[in-house]
Design a protein around this motif. Structure first.
Motif, PDB file in Angstrom:
ATOM      1  N   ILE A 154       0.856  -1.186   0.000  1.00 39.34           N
ATOM      2  CA  ILE A 154       0.000   0.000   0.000  1.00 39.34           C
ATOM      3  C   ILE A 154       0.893   1.237   0.000  1.00 39.34           C
ATOM      4  CG2 ILE A 154      -1.908  -1.143   1.219  1.00 39.34           C
ATOM      5  CD1 ILE A 154      -1.079   0.321   3.772  1.00 39.34           C
ATOM      6  N   GLN A 155       0.349   2.336  -0.477  1.00 37.99           N
ATOM      7  CA  GLN A 155       1.022   3.626  -0.382  1.00 37.99           C
ATOM      8  C   GLN A 155       0.015   4.592   0.208  1.00 37.99           C
ATOM      9  OE1 GLN A 155       2.580   4.821  -4.173  1.00 37.99           O
ATOM     10  NE2 GLN A 155       3.885   3.020  -4.379  1.00 37.99           N
ATOM     11  N   THR A 156       0.185   4.874   1.472  1.00 37.38           N
ATOM     12  CA  THR A 156      -0.782   5.742   2.131  1.00 37.38           C
ATOM     13  C   THR A 156      -0.119   6.498   3.260  1.00 37.38           C
ATOM     14  OG1 THR A 156      -2.905   5.840   3.271  1.00 37.38           O
ATOM     15  CG2 THR A 156      -1.543   3.916   3.726  1.00 37.38           C
ATOM     16  N   ASP A 157      -0.586   7.712   3.468  1.00 38.05           N
ATOM     17  CA  ASP A 157      -0.157   8.471   4.645  1.00 38.05           C
ATOM     18  C   ASP A 157      -1.265   8.479   5.695  1.00 38.05           C
ATOM     19  OD1 ASP A 157      -1.988  10.056   3.390  1.00 38.05           O
ATOM     20  OD2 ASP A 157      -0.734  11.863   3.313  1.00 38.05           O
ATOM     21  N   LEU A 158      -2.217   7.570   5.522  1.00 31.31           N
ATOM     22  CA  LEU A 158      -3.334   7.444   6.451  1.00 31.31           C
ATOM     23  C   LEU A 158      -2.823   7.042   7.831  1.00 31.31           C
ATOM     24  CD1 LEU A 158      -6.483   7.363   6.684  1.00 31.31           C
ATOM     25  CD2 LEU A 158      -6.315   4.920   6.142  1.00 31.31           C
ATOM     26  N   GLU A 159      -3.247   7.782   8.834  1.00 31.39           N
ATOM     27  CA  GLU A 159      -2.857   7.441  10.204  1.00 31.39           C
ATOM     28  C   GLU A 159      -3.753   6.332  10.726  1.00 31.39           C
ATOM     29  OE1 GLU A 159      -2.455  10.693  12.941  1.00 31.39           O
ATOM     30  OE2 GLU A 159      -1.722  12.017  11.349  1.00 31.39           O
ATOM     31  N   ALA A 160      -3.178   5.490  11.566  1.00 29.00           N
ATOM     32  CA  ALA A 160      -3.921   4.338  12.108  1.00 29.00           C
ATOM     33  C   ALA A 160      -5.203   4.770  12.797  1.00 29.00           C
ATOM     34  CB  ALA A 160      -3.029   3.552  13.071  1.00 29.00           C
ATOM     35  N   VAL A 161      -5.138   5.831  13.578  1.00 25.87           N
ATOM     36  CA  VAL A 161      -6.327   6.261  14.325  1.00 25.87           C
ATOM     37  C   VAL A 161      -7.456   6.654  13.378  1.00 25.87           C
ATOM     38  CG1 VAL A 161      -5.664   8.701  14.630  1.00 25.87           C
ATOM     39  CG2 VAL A 161      -7.093   7.551  16.364  1.00 25.87           C
ATOM     40  N   HIS A 162      -7.112   7.218  12.210  1.00 25.81           N
ATOM     41  CA  HIS A 162      -8.144   7.602  11.243  1.00 25.81           C
ATOM     42  C   HIS A 162      -8.722   6.376  10.541  1.00 25.81           C
ATOM     43  CE1 HIS A 162      -5.960  11.716  11.188  1.00 25.81           C
ATOM     44  NE2 HIS A 162      -6.885  11.669  12.128  1.00 25.81           N
ATOM     45  N   LEU A 163      -7.864   5.397  10.243  1.00 24.41           N
ATOM     46  CA  LEU A 163      -8.373   4.152   9.668  1.00 24.41           C
ATOM     47  C   LEU A 163      -9.322   3.475  10.654  1.00 24.41           C
ATOM     48  CD1 LEU A 163      -8.447   1.887   7.565  1.00 24.41           C
ATOM     49  CD2 LEU A 163      -6.383   0.927   8.644  1.00 24.41           C
ATOM     50  N   MET A 164      -8.925   3.419  11.918  1.00 22.39           N
ATOM     51  CA  MET A 164      -9.758   2.783  12.940  1.00 22.39           C
ATOM     52  C   MET A 164     -11.089   3.527  13.099  1.00 22.39           C
ATOM     53  SD  MET A 164      -6.654   1.982  15.598  1.00 22.39           S
ATOM     54  CE  MET A 164      -7.674   1.534  16.993  1.00 22.39           C
ATOM     55  N   SER A 179     -28.895  -7.637   8.535  1.00 22.36           N
ATOM     56  CA  SER A 179     -28.374  -7.961   7.205  1.00 22.36           C
ATOM     57  C   SER A 179     -27.168  -7.101   6.834  1.00 22.36           C
ATOM     58  CB  SER A 179     -29.477  -7.777   6.144  1.00 22.36           C
ATOM     59  OG  SER A 179     -29.834  -6.411   6.046  1.00 22.36           O
ATOM     60  N   TYR A 180     -26.847  -6.139   7.680  1.00 30.56           N
ATOM     61  CA  TYR A 180     -25.722  -5.235   7.413  1.00 30.56           C
ATOM     62  C   TYR A 180     -24.416  -5.964   7.710  1.00 30.56           C
ATOM     63  CZ  TYR A 180     -22.891  -0.960   7.620  1.00 30.56           C
ATOM     64  OH  TYR A 180     -21.932   0.006   7.400  1.00 30.56           O
ATOM     65  N   ASP A 181     -23.520  -6.025   6.737  1.00 29.29           N
ATOM     66  CA  ASP A 181     -22.275  -6.784   6.872  1.00 29.29           C
ATOM     67  C   ASP A 181     -21.089  -5.832   7.023  1.00 29.29           C
ATOM     68  OD1 ASP A 181     -20.150  -8.519   6.750  1.00 29.29           O
ATOM     69  OD2 ASP A 181     -20.907  -9.648   5.025  1.00 29.29           O
ATOM     70  N   ALA A 182     -20.803  -5.467   8.263  1.00 32.06           N
ATOM     71  CA  ALA A 182     -19.727  -4.518   8.540  1.00 32.06           C
ATOM     72  C   ALA A 182     -18.367  -5.073   8.130  1.00 32.06           C
ATOM     73  CB  ALA A 182     -19.724  -4.155  10.026  1.00 32.06           C
ATOM     74  N   ARG A 183     -18.184  -6.372   8.300  1.00 36.99           N
ATOM     75  CA  ARG A 183     -16.899  -6.980   7.922  1.00 36.99           C
ATOM     76  C   ARG A 183     -16.629  -6.818   6.425  1.00 36.99           C
ATOM     77  NH1 ARG A 183     -14.713 -12.662  10.033  1.00 36.99           N
ATOM     78  NH2 ARG A 183     -14.207 -12.097  12.164  1.00 36.99           N
ATOM     79  N   ARG A 184     -17.680  -7.040   5.630  1.00 35.75           N
ATOM     80  CA  ARG A 184     -17.524  -6.937   4.172  1.00 35.75           C
ATOM     81  C   ARG A 184     -17.139  -5.508   3.767  1.00 35.75           C
ATOM     82  NH1 ARG A 184     -20.889  -5.908  -0.328  1.00 35.75           N
ATOM     83  NH2 ARG A 184     -20.129  -6.962  -2.188  1.00 35.75           N
ATOM     84  N   LEU A 185     -17.808  -4.527   4.358  1.00 35.39           N
ATOM     85  CA  LEU A 185     -17.505  -3.134   4.020  1.00 35.39           C
ATOM     86  C   LEU A 185     -16.103  -2.737   4.480  1.00 35.39           C
ATOM     87  CD1 LEU A 185     -20.944  -1.449   4.739  1.00 35.39           C
ATOM     88  CD2 LEU A 185     -19.885  -1.871   2.523  1.00 35.39           C
ATOM     89  N   ALA A 186     -15.724  -3.183   5.680  1.00 41.83           N
ATOM     90  CA  ALA A 186     -14.372  -2.893   6.167  1.00 41.83           C
ATOM     91  C   ALA A 186     -13.344  -3.568   5.264  1.00 41.83           C
ATOM     92  CB  ALA A 186     -14.211  -3.354   7.611  1.00 41.83           C
ATOM     93  N   GLY A 187     -13.653  -4.782   4.800  1.00 46.63           N
ATOM     94  CA  GLY A 187     -12.762  -5.486   3.872  1.00 46.63           C
ATOM     95  C   GLY A 187     -12.573  -4.721   2.574  1.00 46.63           C
ATOM     96  N   LEU A 188     -13.644  -4.130   2.069  1.00 42.65           N
ATOM     97  CA  LEU A 188     -13.551  -3.318   0.838  1.00 42.65           C
ATOM     98  C   LEU A 188     -12.646  -2.106   1.081  1.00 42.65           C
ATOM     99  CD1 LEU A 188     -17.269  -3.423  -0.366  1.00 42.65           C
ATOM    100  CD2 LEU A 188     -15.298  -4.526  -1.470  1.00 42.65           C
ATOM    101  N   LEU A 189     -12.752  -1.518   2.270  1.00 41.87           N
ATOM    102  CA  LEU A 189     -11.897  -0.387   2.600  1.00 41.87           C
ATOM    103  C   LEU A 189     -10.424  -0.792   2.598  1.00 41.87           C
ATOM    104  CD1 LEU A 189     -11.424   2.509   3.664  1.00 41.87           C
ATOM    105  CD2 LEU A 189     -11.883   1.646   5.961  1.00 41.87           C
ATOM    106  N   ILE A 190     -10.122  -1.943   3.190  1.00 44.36           N
ATOM    107  CA  ILE A 190      -8.726  -2.394   3.247  1.00 44.36           C
ATOM    108  C   ILE A 190      -8.223  -2.777   1.851  1.00 44.36           C
ATOM    109  CG2 ILE A 190      -7.155  -4.101   4.259  1.00 44.36           C
ATOM    110  CD1 ILE A 190      -8.336  -1.924   6.177  1.00 44.36           C
ATOM    111  N   THR A 191      -9.081  -3.385   1.045  1.00 43.06           N
ATOM    112  CA  THR A 191      -8.715  -3.674  -0.348  1.00 43.06           C
ATOM    113  C   THR A 191      -8.428  -2.385  -1.084  1.00 43.06           C
ATOM    114  OG1 THR A 191     -10.055  -5.687  -0.378  1.00 43.06           O
ATOM    115  CG2 THR A 191      -9.527  -4.725  -2.520  1.00 43.06           C
ATOM    116  N   GLY A 192      -9.220  -1.365  -0.804  1.00 39.25           N
ATOM    117  CA  GLY A 192      -9.021  -0.057  -1.435  1.00 39.25           C
ATOM    118  C   GLY A 192      -7.673   0.558  -1.110  1.00 39.25           C
ATOM    119  N   LEU A 193      -7.148   0.292   0.075  1.00 39.50           N
ATOM    120  CA  LEU A 193      -5.818   0.777   0.415  1.00 39.50           C
ATOM    121  C   LEU A 193      -4.763   0.210  -0.538  1.00 39.50           C
ATOM    122  CD1 LEU A 193      -5.686   0.545   4.327  1.00 39.50           C
ATOM    123  CD2 LEU A 193      -5.913   2.613   2.935  1.00 39.50           C
ATOM    124  N   ARG A 194      -4.942  -1.049  -0.885  1.00 39.58           N
ATOM    125  CA  ARG A 194      -4.013  -1.707  -1.810  1.00 39.58           C
ATOM    126  C   ARG A 194      -4.170  -1.112  -3.221  1.00 39.58           C
ATOM    127  NH1 ARG A 194      -2.975  -7.990  -1.652  1.00 39.58           N
ATOM    128  NH2 ARG A 194      -0.826  -7.458  -1.258  1.00 39.58           N
TER     129      ARG A 194
END
Length: 197
Positions: A154-164, A179-194
């Motif tokens: 990844i190439q990011t200057d995102l701070e950990a506290v902001h990601l959290m 029916s809301y899948d928080a894990r799936r959405l968080a996974g998309l966010l982490i994929t987006g970092l890549r």
């Protein structure tokens, strides 16, 4: 003779303490799983069933629901903190370690959202727990982000506290909608970092 008995008594006391710690961990693991699935208002009997104990055992360890929830909160913070370095060591990819850690973090946050309601009358207690949460988990998330950056994943200057905080915001909907899948959405966010790299 007396000395041998004293040594044996100490060993027995240590074994009892170790058993008590294991039993408490079993109860807290069971409570965390039930809270993630059904929320912090889930019946205590569900926790007891999951842990394989009687309801009385739960109340002996945790006299009130608030006591149980706070103990689960601290238990999950420690589990998340301990998991970060282990995931980095066990994965060839720091990005994969980060993604797995975020899954654990999401489970923790789903439980955490119920904590505020339970502790409404104890603002200072809630603030102390939140400070403890930041102190233990921000450095772990920072380590995971730094490792993925150094590996060129990844190439990011995102701070950990902001990601959290971002992951936390994605988890808010999980409380009111099964029916809301928080894990799936968080996974998309982490994929987006890549992908952003």
């Amino acid at each position: 003779m007396r000395r041998e008995r004293h040594v044996g008594e100490n060993a027995g006391a240590r074994a009892k303490r170790a058993d008590a710690r294991r039993n408490e961990k079993t109860l807290l693991d069971a409570a965390a799983a039930v809270f993630v699935e059904s929320g912090v208002d889930a019946p205590v009997r569900d926790v007891a069933t999951r842990a394989g104990v009687g309801v009385g055992t739960i109340y002996r360890h945790f006299p009130t629901r608030a006591d149980l929830i706070i103990a689960v909160y601290r238990h999950q913070v420690e589990a998340c903190a301990d998991a970060g370095p282990k995931l980095l060591a066990d994965n060839a990819s720091p990005h994969a370690a980060l993604a797995q850690w975020i899954d654990l973090f999401v489970d923790f946050l789903v439980t955490k959202h119920g904590l505020a309601g339970i502790m409404q009358s104890d603002h200072s207690g809630f603030e102390a727990l939140h400070a403890y949460f930041l102190e233990r988990l921000v450095p772990v998330c920072t380590e995971l982000l730094d490792a993925a950056t150094k590996a060129g994943e990844i190439q990011t200057d995102l701070e950990a506290v902001h990601l959290m905080r971002g992951v936390g915001n994605l988890c808010i909907g999980a409380e009111a909608d099964d029916s809301y899948d928080a894990r799936r959405l968080a996974g998309l966010l982490i994929t987006g970092l890549r992908d952003a790299g």
